[in-house]
Design a protein around this motif. Sequence first.
Motif, PDB file in Angstrom:
ATOM      1  N   GLY A  60       0.818  -1.202   0.000  1.00 55.50           N
ATOM      2  CA  GLY A  60       0.000   0.000   0.000  1.00 55.50           C
ATOM      3  C   GLY A  60       0.853   1.252   0.000  1.00 55.50           C
ATOM      4  N   GLY A  61       0.539   2.158  -0.920  1.00 58.01           N
ATOM      5  CA  GLY A  61       1.313   3.386  -1.010  1.00 58.01           C
ATOM      6  C   GLY A  61       2.734   3.176  -1.500  1.00 58.01           C
ATOM      7  N   ASP A  62       2.986   1.959  -2.039  1.00 54.89           N
ATOM      8  CA  ASP A  62       4.341   1.609  -2.486  1.00 54.89           C
ATOM      9  C   ASP A  62       5.371   1.816  -1.374  1.00 54.89           C
ATOM     10  N   ARG A  63       4.941   1.578  -0.117  1.00 57.05           N
ATOM     11  CA  ARG A  63       5.863   1.792   0.997  1.00 57.05           C
ATOM     12  C   ARG A  63       6.771   0.560   1.154  1.00 57.05           C
ATOM     13  N   ILE A  64       8.038   0.753   1.109  1.00 56.19           N
ATOM     14  CA  ILE A  64       9.002  -0.309   1.311  1.00 56.19           C
ATOM     15  C   ILE A  64       9.742  -0.001   2.617  1.00 56.19           C
ATOM     16  N   PRO A  65       9.528  -0.782   3.654  1.00 60.10           N
ATOM     17  CA  PRO A  65      10.159  -0.472   4.936  1.00 60.10           C
ATOM     18  C   PRO A  65      11.675  -0.615   4.870  1.00 60.10           C
ATOM     19  N   THR A  66      12.355   0.212   5.642  1.00 60.12           N
ATOM     20  CA  THR A  66      13.807   0.125   5.758  1.00 60.12           C
ATOM     21  C   THR A  66      14.158  -0.032   7.230  1.00 60.12           C
ATOM     22  N   CYS A  67      14.994  -0.996   7.535  1.00 57.25           N
ATOM     23  CA  CYS A  67      15.421  -1.248   8.904  1.00 57.25           C
ATOM     24  C   CYS A  67      16.910  -0.974   9.019  1.00 57.25           C
ATOM     25  N   ARG A  68      17.334  -0.479  10.166  1.00 58.00           N
ATOM     26  CA  ARG A  68      18.751  -0.250  10.418  1.00 58.00           C
ATOM     27  C   ARG A  68      19.554  -1.530  10.190  1.00 58.00           C
ATOM     28  N   GLY A  69      20.517  -1.474   9.287  1.00 54.20           N
ATOM     29  CA  GLY A  69      21.373  -2.621   9.039  1.00 54.20           C
ATOM     30  C   GLY A  69      20.757  -3.695   8.166  1.00 54.20           C
ATOM     31  N   VAL A  70      19.567  -3.424   7.603  1.00 53.70           N
ATOM     32  CA  VAL A  70      18.868  -4.404   6.769  1.00 53.70           C
ATOM     33  C   VAL A  70      18.407  -3.704   5.489  1.00 53.70           C
ATOM     34  N   ARG A  71      18.587  -4.369   4.365  1.00 58.45           N
ATOM     35  CA  ARG A  71      18.130  -3.824   3.088  1.00 58.45           C
ATOM     36  C   ARG A  71      16.945  -4.634   2.595  1.00 58.45           C
ATOM     37  N   VAL A  72      15.880  -3.946   2.187  1.00 63.23           N
ATOM     38  CA  VAL A  72      14.683  -4.593   1.653  1.00 63.23           C
ATOM     39  C   VAL A  72      14.476  -4.110   0.220  1.00 63.23           C
ATOM     40  N   VAL A  73      14.348  -5.061  -0.703  1.00 66.31           N
ATOM     41  CA  VAL A  73      14.137  -4.736  -2.117  1.00 66.31           C
ATOM     42  C   VAL A  73      12.842  -5.396  -2.589  1.00 66.31           C
ATOM     43  N   HIS A  74      11.981  -4.607  -3.215  1.00 71.53           N
ATOM     44  CA  HIS A  74      10.723  -5.106  -3.776  1.00 71.53           C
ATOM     45  C   HIS A  74      10.800  -4.976  -5.294  1.00 71.53           C
ATOM     46  N   GLU A  75      10.558  -6.080  -6.002  1.00 73.23           N
ATOM     47  CA  GLU A  75      10.633  -6.064  -7.456  1.00 73.23           C
ATOM     48  C   GLU A  75       9.446  -6.810  -8.044  1.00 73.23           C
ATOM     49  N   VAL A  76       9.046  -6.408  -9.260  1.00 71.86           N
ATOM     50  CA  VAL A  76       8.032  -7.130 -10.027  1.00 71.86           C
ATOM     51  C   VAL A  76       8.643  -7.438 -11.390  1.00 71.86           C
TER      52      VAL A  76
END
Length: 335
Positions: A60-76
């Motif tokens: 929702g809202g194209d929100r991609i969470p970011t955490c300290r020391g962690v990388r999150v990648v969303h792809e289609v």
Amino acid sequence: MSPEALLATWAELGEAAPSPSGAQRIRLDVDAAADIFACIFWPSRRQGLLIEGAGEHRPGGDRIPTCRGVRVVHEVSAEPRTLIRVMLEDEGLLDIFAVMSADLVGIVAPRTNTALALRRAIDRLCMWQGLFERVPAEGLSEERQRGMLGELLVMERLLVPILGSLAAAECWTGPDPAHQDFIRSGLAIEVKTSLAKRHARLRIANEKQLDERSHENLLLAYLNLDKSMAHGDSLPMVVQRVRALAASDPAASRILDDRLLAGGYLDVHAPIYNRNRWRAGDTRYFRVEGEFPRLTDANLPAGVGDIGYSIIADDLGSYGVEDDEVVALVEAVGG
């Protein structure tokens, strides 16, 4: 899957030769609606998860969470197929990352369709984003350990015996941004602890914490703690006892563990927390009403807000509530 099992899986994957595809991976749950893999991502050799499924699924809202020391990648991809890569970037956070990853697997695996599984993964990562920001790698501060210990002792001593483990866990709002630690059907309880022998100062976080106007009854619970390695309780000891009380009810266990997690409690920190033990005396309860010493929106000068202050526990005697009355108040909201 446990954090320990994930750590072992990552270690095994890391011993293999680098993969030309960019990652070594192993499927973690063959029956899940979304595909879940433990991965070692090359060339950095970082531990991580890959969660993917058919179709185009965006948060929702194209929100991609970011955490300290962690990388999150969303792809289609073009098929289309949705991929969520969760990769560790700070090796010092490996133990916490393993806990987070095991939690994600437990959240995603039971979902019955891909869209729901991927959406729950994003939602859970959003929760962990806040947790990573609040909890340092070495765990909760001693003050926060004492605070959570006090709340769990009230749950163990008062709420579970009367309400049962499920209702007691449901009404525990201390880890949430609520103004009191327990709220249920018009009754609110705020819990405070102190190490002082005399003239204990109870720290009040803001002008809403002791404002009873939103509740039929507001109680302040006070526990005096003594440092005692020989006879005291550590936070993990009390957590274990409360978990045992909820063990026969899966829903209660799940809610309790979610509340502990939201409060920043991770089992990986238990060895650190076991260094601190306190012996708690009887819990004293006070009714917040009338001229009870406090600052609220109702008595603050215009333009003043976001305040913190202290009250003296020894000066609250006239507002004391006997144990049988406290029990009656809790019983009244038990239905």
